[in-house]
Design an enzyme around this catalytic site. Structure first.
Site, PDB file in Angstrom:
ATOM      1  N   VAL A  13       0.004   7.874   9.487  1.00  0.00           N
ATOM      2  CA  VAL A  13       0.301   8.651  10.589  1.00  0.00           C
ATOM      3  C   VAL A  13       0.185   7.546  11.970  1.00  0.00           C
ATOM      4  CG1 VAL A  13      -0.366  10.930   9.615  1.00  0.00           C
ATOM      5  CG2 VAL A  13      -2.177   9.548  10.814  1.00  0.00           C
ATOM      6  N   LYS A  37     -13.226  -1.767   9.950  1.00  0.00           N
ATOM      7  CA  LYS A  37     -12.645  -1.000   9.047  1.00  0.00           C
ATOM      8  C   LYS A  37     -13.611  -1.027   7.848  1.00  0.00           C
ATOM      9  CE  LYS A  37      -8.748   0.608   7.060  1.00  0.00           C
ATOM     10  NZ  LYS A  37      -7.835   1.574   7.531  1.00  0.00           N
TER      11      LYS A  37
END
Length: 219
Positions: A13, A37
């Site tokens: 997305v 991350k």
């Protein structure tokens, strides 16, 4: 010293793009920003056989920042729990929290990007992504794609996060086209049904203006 957790309503997305856009915009307004991350799948090796963490590499280059890192990276483009079971090196919450705390202390704003969608197994039968989100205890920026299907994906993700007692700072509606009646209606319906603030990010945005950045991060 603010920290935010970027989650997605699904895979692909635009979490990494939005994270990079936020980092680039923060840096442009002289705000010291870091990107982290914790767990990343689907990476590659360079010619020397060293791991290139794709998302970290993209954010570092797009935002032109040095402080971008990852703790657990896998080559397999699978859910982290499956990649880890194949390649080893299962993620542990302790080192992730230690890194997150370090970045919180040295950055004005630190962006943490999750893996996959909101419900993502990190270690089979041990750690779910929501466990890391709750342990870090940072407000969530939920990234959704503005296209058809956004209402269902976003509202289900919001319900899960609220049921998990997670603070949702904003929904970032990515790839938004202000001329699209679908995108306009999606933004309206998501706002009404979720009760969350919906912030629209136009497709291929290169930078957010100062007032937008200050509003998102309450600077």
């Amino acid at each position: 010293m603010k920290q935010f957790y970027v989650l997605g309503t699904a895979t692909d997305v635009g979490k990494t793009y939005v994270s990079a856009l936020l980092c680039k915009s923060l840096k442009a307004y002289d705000i010291n920003v870091s990107y982290y991350k914790p767990v990343a799948s689907g990476n590659k090796l360079d010619k020397n056989g060293d791991m290139i963490v794709s998302d970290v590499d993209f954010v570092r280059k797009f935002a032109d920042i040095c402080n971008a890192s990852c703790s657990y990276a896998y080559l397999s483009a699978y859910s982290p729990h499956l990649s880890a079971s194949i390649e080893g090196n299962e993620a542990k919450i302790g080192p992730i929290l230690q890194k997150a705390d370090e970045l919180r202390r040295i950055s004005q704003v630190s962006i943490i990007e999750g893996a996959g969608g909101v419900i993502c197994p990190i270690v089979y039968n041990k750690i779910m992504q929501i466990d890391i989100v709750k342990a870090v205890n940072a407000p969530v920026l939920l990234v959704a794609d503005a296209s058809l299907g956004a209402i269902n994906q976003t509202c289900l993700s919001v319900k899960f996060l609220k049921d998990s007692s997670v603070n949702i700072k904003a929904i970032l509606l990515n790839n938004y086209d202000k001329t699209s009646i679908i995108h306009q209606d999606n933004a309206k319906m998501i706002s009404e049904l979720s009760g969350a603030w919906v912030f629209k990010i136009e497709k291929n945005a290169k930078i957010l203006n100062k007032s937008e950045i200050y509003k998102i991060f309450e600077i």
